[in-house]
Design a protein around this motif. Structure first.
Motif, short mmCIF file in Angstrom:
data_model
loop_
_atom_site.label_atom_id
_atom_site.label_comp_id
_atom_site.label_asym_id
_atom_site.label_seq_id
_atom_site.Cartn_x
_atom_site.Cartn_y
_atom_site.Cartn_z
N GLU A 133 0.83 -1.20 0.00
CA GLU A 133 0.00 0.00 0.00
C GLU A 133 0.87 1.25 0.00
O GLU A 133 0.53 2.24 -0.64
CB GLU A 133 -0.96 0.03 1.20
CG GLU A 133 -2.11 -0.93 1.10
CD GLU A 133 -1.83 -2.26 1.78
OE1 GLU A 133 -0.67 -2.51 2.19
OE2 GLU A 133 -2.77 -3.05 1.90
N GLN A 134 2.00 1.22 0.71
CA GLN A 134 2.87 2.40 0.77
C GLN A 134 3.40 2.75 -0.61
O GLN A 134 3.39 3.91 -1.01
CB GLN A 134 4.02 2.17 1.75
CG GLN A 134 4.86 3.41 1.97
CD GLN A 134 4.06 4.56 2.56
OE1 GLN A 134 3.42 4.41 3.58
NE2 GLN A 134 4.08 5.70 1.88
N SER A 135 3.86 1.76 -1.35
CA SER A 135 4.35 2.02 -2.71
C SER A 135 3.21 2.55 -3.59
O SER A 135 3.40 3.47 -4.39
CB SER A 135 4.92 0.75 -3.33
OG SER A 135 6.07 0.33 -2.64
N PHE A 136 2.03 1.96 -3.44
CA PHE A 136 0.88 2.41 -4.23
C PHE A 136 0.53 3.86 -3.88
O PHE A 136 0.30 4.68 -4.77
CB PHE A 136 -0.31 1.48 -3.98
CG PHE A 136 -1.53 1.85 -4.77
CD1 PHE A 136 -1.56 1.72 -6.15
CD2 PHE A 136 -2.65 2.33 -4.13
CE1 PHE A 136 -2.69 2.06 -6.88
CE2 PHE A 136 -3.79 2.67 -4.85
CZ PHE A 136 -3.80 2.53 -6.23
N TRP A 137 0.50 4.19 -2.57
CA TRP A 137 0.21 5.56 -2.16
C TRP A 137 1.28 6.52 -2.69
O TRP A 137 0.97 7.64 -3.09
CB TRP A 137 0.11 5.66 -0.63
CG TRP A 137 -1.04 4.88 -0.07
CD1 TRP A 137 -2.26 4.66 -0.64
CD2 TRP A 137 -1.08 4.21 1.18
NE1 TRP A 137 -3.04 3.88 0.18
CE2 TRP A 137 -2.34 3.59 1.31
CE3 TRP A 137 -0.16 4.05 2.23
CZ2 TRP A 137 -2.72 2.84 2.42
CZ3 TRP A 137 -0.54 3.31 3.34
CH2 TRP A 137 -1.81 2.72 3.43
N ASN A 138 2.53 6.07 -2.69
CA ASN A 138 3.60 6.89 -3.23
C ASN A 138 3.40 7.15 -4.73
O ASN A 138 3.69 8.24 -5.22
CB ASN A 138 4.97 6.24 -2.99
CG ASN A 138 5.38 6.31 -1.52
OD1 ASN A 138 4.88 7.13 -0.76
ND2 ASN A 138 6.27 5.43 -1.12
N TYR A 139 2.90 6.15 -5.44
CA TYR A 139 2.60 6.31 -6.87
C TYR A 139 1.48 7.34 -7.05
O TYR A 139 1.59 8.25 -7.88
CB TYR A 139 2.20 4.95 -7.45
CG TYR A 139 1.99 4.90 -8.94
CD1 TYR A 139 2.44 5.89 -9.81
CD2 TYR A 139 1.35 3.80 -9.50
CE1 TYR A 139 2.24 5.79 -11.20
CE2 TYR A 139 1.15 3.70 -10.87
CZ TYR A 139 1.60 4.69 -11.71
OH TYR A 139 1.39 4.59 -13.07
N LEU A 140 0.43 7.23 -6.25
CA LEU A 140 -0.67 8.20 -6.33
C LEU A 140 -0.18 9.60 -5.98
O LEU A 140 -0.56 10.58 -6.64
CB LEU A 140 -1.81 7.80 -5.39
CG LEU A 140 -2.55 6.52 -5.72
CD1 LEU A 140 -3.60 6.24 -4.65
CD2 LEU A 140 -3.19 6.57 -7.10
N LEU A 141 0.66 9.71 -4.97
CA LEU A 141 1.22 11.00 -4.57
C LEU A 141 2.00 11.62 -5.72
O LEU A 141 1.83 12.80 -6.04
CB LEU A 141 2.12 10.80 -3.34
CG LEU A 141 2.82 12.03 -2.80
CD1 LEU A 141 1.81 13.01 -2.22
CD2 LEU A 141 3.83 11.62 -1.72
N LEU A 142 2.82 10.83 -6.36
CA LEU A 142 3.61 11.31 -7.48
C LEU A 142 2.71 11.79 -8.63
O LEU A 142 3.01 12.79 -9.28
CB LEU A 142 4.52 10.18 -7.99
CG LEU A 142 5.40 10.52 -9.17
CD1 LEU A 142 6.47 11.52 -8.78
CD2 LEU A 142 6.04 9.25 -9.73
N LYS A 143 1.60 11.12 -8.86
CA LYS A 143 0.69 11.47 -9.95
C LYS A 143 -0.37 12.51 -9.52
O LYS A 143 -1.24 12.86 -10.31
CB LYS A 143 -0.03 10.21 -10.46
CG LYS A 143 0.89 9.15 -11.02
CD LYS A 143 1.58 9.58 -12.28
CE LYS A 143 0.73 9.23 -13.47
NZ LYS A 143 1.34 9.56 -14.74
#
Length: 161
Positions: A133-143
């Motif tokens: 989830e952390q990597s996924f949230w980081n992806y959303l944050l970046l986008k």
């Protein structure tokens, strides 16, 4: 830490073939313009206790963006356009769609190799246990995509399989 491109490809195919995973990936791709290969990589790396930071995700996207845009997106657009080619008989249309799908999958595999080579170069530090989830949230944050219930539910489908 063993990060083999062939292993990632075969594991991705097996994971993606599960109906809820395929549906979630396509929704996240079509509705939020997220990269399916990166989503699958996030899940695969989490199984290997690796989380990605926003900066690491940016490196992966930057490395694969040109390939994705000039190859995968173009073939996908062509494949989708053949669905409406009413001037072509159904059998030929299906044959063409299948050939384009095969090409698209070959290009997807190359994109995965590009991303995985970048991961190796980043030398991520294993974290036990990794939180996908952390990597996924980081992806959303970046986008710049806000996390909402629908996105969270779709990502949950990726992980439950």
């Amino acid at each position: 830490m063993e990060l083999e491109a062939d292993k990632f490809w075969h594991d991705s195919i097996a994971h993606y073939e599960q109906p809820q995973v395929k549906e979630a990936c396509l929704w996240l791709q079509n509705e939020k313009q997220l990269n399916v290969n990166l989503l699958l990589l996030i899940c695969w790396l989490a199984e290997r206790n690796i989380e990605l930071t926003p900066d690491q995700i940016k490196v992966l996207l930057d490395a694969s963006q040109e390939w994705h845009d000039q190859n995968i997106a173009m073939v996908r657009q062509l494949r989708n356009a053949t669905k409406a080619a009413s001037w072509m008989d159904a059998e030929r249309r299906e044959q063409l769609q299948q050939k384009l799908l095969e090409s698209e999958l070959t290009m997807e595999r190359i994109e995965q190799q590009i991303m995985l080579e970048q991961v190796k170069g980043l030398s991520p530090t294993p974290k036990s246990p990794a939180n996908p989830e952390q990597s996924f949230w980081n992806y959303l944050l970046l986008k710049n995509i806000p996390l909402d219930e629908e996105i969270q539910a779709q990502f949950g489908q990726l992980l439950t399989a």
